[in-house]
Design a protein around this motif. Sequence first.
Motif, PDB file in Angstrom:
ATOM      1  N   HIS A 177       0.786  -1.016   0.068  1.00 23.44           N
ATOM      2  CA  HIS A 177      -0.008  -0.105  -0.112  1.00 23.44           C
ATOM      3  C   HIS A 177       0.773   1.331   0.013  1.00 23.44           C
ATOM      4  CE1 HIS A 177       0.682   1.399   4.107  1.00 23.44           C
ATOM      5  NE2 HIS A 177       0.664  -0.036   4.483  1.00 23.44           N
ATOM      6  N   VAL A 234      -4.439   4.180   2.862  1.00 21.44           N
ATOM      7  CA  VAL A 234      -4.907   2.881   2.821  1.00 21.44           C
ATOM      8  C   VAL A 234      -6.221   2.609   3.551  1.00 21.44           C
ATOM      9  CG1 VAL A 234      -3.330   1.778   4.226  1.00 21.44           C
ATOM     10  CG2 VAL A 234      -4.734   0.100   2.789  1.00 21.44           C
ATOM     11  N   GLY A 293      -4.813  -1.977  -1.129  1.00 20.21           N
ATOM     12  CA  GLY A 293      -3.729  -2.652  -0.382  1.00 20.21           C
ATOM     13  C   GLY A 293      -4.054  -3.279   0.922  1.00 20.21           C
TER      14      GLY A 293
END
Length: 446
Positions: free
Chosen positions: A320, A327, A333
């Motif tokens: 991420h 995120v 992610g």
Amino acid sequence: MMPNKKFFIFESDACKRFLFSPVDIAPLALFRIFFGILLAWHCFEAIFSGWVLINLIKPKFTFSHIGMDWLQPLPGNGMYYYFGIMGITAIFVAIGLFYRWSLALFTILWAGFYFMQKTMYNNHYYLLMLIGIIMFLLPANRNYSLDAKIFPKIKTNYIPAWCINVMIFQIGIVYFFAAMAKLYPGWLDGSYIQIMLHKQTLPFWKGFYQQRWLHYLLAYSGFLFDLLIVPLLLWNRTRMYAFVAAILFHTFNSIHLNIGIFPFFALSFSVFFFPASTIRKIFFRNVIPQKEELIVYGKNTLKWFFIPYFILQLALPVRHFFIKGDVLWSEEGHRLSWRMMLRSRTGYIKFIIRDNETGKRKVYKLSKILTKRQIKSMKSRPDMIWQTAQKINEKYAQKGKKISIFIDCKVSLNHQPKKVLINPNVDFAKAEWNYFSHNDWILLRD
């Protein structure tokens, strides 16, 4: 001049001792028993509690992982049989009967279940799949199993040390990244803990659990537990204190978080940290002589499976950082990253359908294709929102109608003011899903 081969992995004396020293099989055999019992418990409980009915039988379709849309529940009562077979194979794993065949079948079926639905996503579903794969590669049935009785030639009291070390490394990865994920303001200021306790507590605990000092205490103790539990279990001087802390931590989670077998599953990994002689004395009641010579078993498995496997396990939780945005907000992610019990997401959503021939607009009634539970889970998660739009477009296409789909969606993170999550000007009948980087139709927070 040729380089000394001792510099290569597996060839140095220290590495050989770390990986191939003979260790007692007792902890691995005991974990196999715990693992199988917990899996069987989970599968049969899912059937009899109504979980399978609500999440896999009643829905018209399930939110499979993107790219696996073909993976849907069996028709009719098929998922009852599906979970029943998993439960039976889990019992076979516990007793060590046709161990590898049983575990292979269970893991394949469990992976199918894991990838076919995201509505009730839990990180421990992912962990169970990973441990199933790892355990398939370990000789956990070579003692204290029916296989060892039926096929006595496979029986042994010793396994190479790497069979234990890979399990410790795997659980270490889980806890480490769970700790790192907590380093954000919503956790550190106790706000998520406050939300969590407000949702989960029993009435007579409510006043106590509204205390701010408790929110801070649980937030920082949770972070420190995840960060330190594996090192403390590895150190002989702190092992028993850490084990008691683990019992208290996971018991609290079991009571208040409604996360099924995970607290007991996490505790079962403790068997790998205690001396094997202690495990044997308590559970198997016999003594074996020490063994000195190395057991060079599984060298190719380590080289060709576990090295790439653990590289991937270390890479997935940090991916991420290479995707634009936060995120916590975008969810890009988030999965497969041990971001467990970390935030609360609420919001509302409307799918606005425009008939491309007449120009007329209407709000799509989501209950036509989704259950209440699916709607609740979907409305704040971009991947599921995109999948819902594709399903709606598919329904209209079957009728020969061309439409545009626009989405009105606002989301609140940890009860903060709602903000627009999805670009309302994007036509989701044409929008695509980007697997590896940011989807521009997800609006980022300022």
